[in-house]
Design an enzyme around this catalytic site. Structure first.
Site, short mmCIF file in Angstrom:
data_model
loop_
_atom_site.label_atom_id
_atom_site.label_comp_id
_atom_site.label_asym_id
_atom_site.label_seq_id
_atom_site.Cartn_x
_atom_site.Cartn_y
_atom_site.Cartn_z
N HIS A 118 0.93 -1.24 0.19
CA HIS A 118 -0.46 -0.05 0.04
C HIS A 118 0.80 0.87 0.07
O HIS A 118 1.72 1.25 0.48
CB HIS A 118 -1.11 -0.11 0.97
CG HIS A 118 -2.25 0.98 1.15
ND1 HIS A 118 -1.51 2.39 1.34
CD2 HIS A 118 -3.17 0.85 1.10
CE1 HIS A 118 -3.19 2.97 1.89
NE2 HIS A 118 -3.38 1.76 1.75
N GLN A 199 -4.39 -5.17 6.42
CA GLN A 199 -5.19 -6.49 6.07
C GLN A 199 -5.58 -8.19 7.27
O GLN A 199 -5.95 -8.48 6.54
CB GLN A 199 -5.34 -6.22 4.84
CG GLN A 199 -4.92 -4.86 4.14
CD GLN A 199 -7.27 -4.90 3.63
OE1 GLN A 199 -7.67 -5.88 4.45
NE2 GLN A 199 -7.16 -3.37 4.09
N LYS A 222 -10.52 -1.27 10.34
CA LYS A 222 -10.00 -2.37 9.63
C LYS A 222 -10.38 -3.67 10.31
O LYS A 222 -11.07 -4.31 9.30
CB LYS A 222 -8.94 -2.83 8.18
CG LYS A 222 -9.12 -1.12 7.65
CD LYS A 222 -8.11 -1.64 7.10
CE LYS A 222 -7.38 -0.42 6.11
NZ LYS A 222 -7.94 0.14 4.96
N CYS A 360 -5.01 2.50 -3.67
CA CYS A 360 -3.50 2.93 -2.83
C CYS A 360 -2.29 1.75 -2.86
O CYS A 360 -1.35 2.09 -2.05
CB CYS A 360 -3.67 3.06 -1.38
SG CYS A 360 -5.02 3.77 -1.36
C1 LIG Z 1 -2.47 -2.62 3.40
C2 LIG Z 1 -2.65 -1.35 4.04
N1 LIG Z 1 -1.46 -0.70 4.96
C3 LIG Z 1 -2.09 0.38 5.21
C4 LIG Z 1 -2.99 1.27 4.98
C5 LIG Z 1 -3.28 1.97 5.46
O1 LIG Z 1 -3.97 2.79 6.39
P1 LIG Z 1 -5.31 3.70 7.19
O2 LIG Z 1 -5.72 4.66 6.03
O3 LIG Z 1 -6.51 3.34 8.24
O4 LIG Z 1 -3.86 4.37 8.10
C6 LIG Z 1 -3.79 0.64 4.78
C7 LIG Z 1 -5.94 0.88 3.95
O5 LIG Z 1 -6.06 0.39 3.01
C8 LIG Z 1 -4.79 -0.59 4.17
O6 LIG Z 1 -5.03 -1.81 3.08
#
Ligand SMILES: Cc1ncc(COP(=O)(O)O)c(C=O)c1O
Length: 402
Positions: A118, A199, A222, A360
């Site tokens: 991500h 995730q 999540k 993302c």
């Molecule tokens: C694998 C992963 N890492 C990081 C994030 C970022 O999470 P947050 O926006 O809650 O900080 C996400 C969010 O979709 C994610 O799926």
């Protein structure tokens, strides 16, 4: 027998939208009543700032907040609650680690970042590279969407490899990594490992000591908890050496114009008033998850996932991205004759919520040679009927658009 109806009935949102088929759980999950109650209870009966003041509400708030830290530590089997830093989410947790541990690396040191990541586990390392000259090394994936282990070995062979940044499960195509094996391998080369568990935390049982990772980060929202709170687990021996990163109240020992001394961790890394209610809500979410039969919950999600992928393979023109041996319960799709955005719009018209775009994860999406996917992601409250409705609606939509 896993009683999904009993589980779903604990989520008030579904009572308001009984027809909703919610398959956007990788973006954020819905919240059970116990989480909403925990936050409300804090505001109604214990609202005060933490770690300050000698009155009884301040003590109640501090006890609840520090209790939340202990709950998180128990949930991921950290050896001490001091290893748990509350952040705003996964993104802030990674930025915290980049700006403390990462800043301590030297120009020319290497950070290995997988193609699956991500943006939250890519961009902070690139920003760090601009600040202190570390080098970001891209770790390749195989055609199945798994980590290319030969390439990992090759990158780890460099004596400058200092950190592996890897997701426990990919948000875009679901691949689950063998984190324990990667930690063992990395540590043989004196390379630390940060695991993005955003995730994984809602699906897999996470035991940070068993995994052997140095850092593990995730977001509350999540995992059936509130937005605005997340966790950075940092192993004690590393944490003790980390400098402060944001300055302000709560994180100091003594402040004077002659110089300031800092508090011990975790407070040293939590400047300002923390997200008290959200941390309490997160603890309620993790308690709720722990109260389920996690094994049965995973079997339920796995069965739904199988139903989903089997059904998708029978629909003409559907391309499923990612065929890793182990995947979390999501399907990332594109279509031979239709654009994912159009399909998602039609599905929304029928009350089916999915996510569409690059999730993302632009480097991954680029590697797959596409511009985006439609992602259907499952949670513990989803039913076989949700999956069946999605499959029927998708087949009808593709018929219409082709
Ligand atoms: C694998 C992963 N890492 C990081 C994030 C970022 O999470 P947050 O926006 O809650 O900080 C996400 C969010 O979709 C994610 O799926």
């Amino acid at each position: 027998m896993f009683d999904v109806a009993a589980i779903k009935s604990q989520f008030p949102l579904f009572a308001h939208y009984p027809e909703l088929v919610y398959l956007d759980n990788a973006a954020t999950t819905q919240k059970p009543l116990s989480v909403l109650d925990a936050e409300r209870h804090y505001y109604e009966y214990a609202n005060a700032n933490v770690h300050r003041g000698a009155h009884r509400l301040a003590v109640a708030a501090t006890d609840a907040f520090e209790g939340a830290r202990s709950t998180v530590a128990r949930f991921i089997n950290a050896s001490s609650s001091d290893e748990i830093i509350f952040t705003r989410g996964t993104t802030e947790a990674i930025n915290l680690i980049a700006n403390t541990f990462g800043l301590g690396l030297r120009a020319g040191d290497e950070i290995i970042v997988s193609t699956l990541e991500h943006h939250a586990n890519i961009v902070p390392w690139q920003m760090l590279a601009q600040r202190n000259g570390v080098i970001v090394k891209q770790l390749n994936i195989t055609a199945d969407g798994e980590i290319d282990l030969a390439h990992l070995q090759q990158l780890l062979a460099s004596p400058r490899a200092k950190l592996l940044a890897i997701s426990h499960a990919s948000n875009a195509i679901g691949s689950i990594q063998d984190i324990k094996m990667m930690c063992d391998l990395s540590h043989q080369h004196d390379c630390k490992v940060i695991v993005d568990g955003a995730q994984a935390i809602a699906h897999l049982s996470v035991d940070v000591q068993q995994l052997g990772c140095d850092f593990y980060v995730f977001s509350g929202h999540k995992a059936y908890g509130p937005t605005g709170v997340g966790v950075a687990y940092i192993r004690d021996d590393i944490l003790r050496e980390l400098p402060a990163w944001q300055g302000g109240g709560e994180m100091i020992n003594v402040v004077s114009f002659a110089g300031t001394t800092y508090a011990q961790a975790p407070q040293r890394l939590e400047a300002g008033t923390p997200a008290i209610a959200q941390a309490i809500g997160l603890a309620a979410a993790l308690d709720w998850l722990a109260s389920l039969d996690r094994h049965a919950a995973l079997e339920h999600e796995t069965a739904l996932h199988r139903q989903l992928e089997t059904g998708l393979r029978q629909i003409d023109g559907v391309i499923i991205h990612g065929s890793a041996r182990h995947k979390v319960s999501l399907a990332s799709l594109s279509f031979r004759d239709a654009h994912p955005y159009d399909v998602a719009q039609f599905l929304d018209d029928r009350g089916i919520a999915v996510r569409v775009g690059h999730h993302c994860a632009q480097p991954l999406i680029h590697t797959l040679g596409i511009s985006g996917t439609l992602r259907a992601s499952l949670a513990v409250y989803n039913t076989a009927d949700d999956v069946a409705q999605f499959l029927v609606a998708l087949a009808e939509t593709l018929d219409l658009l082709q």
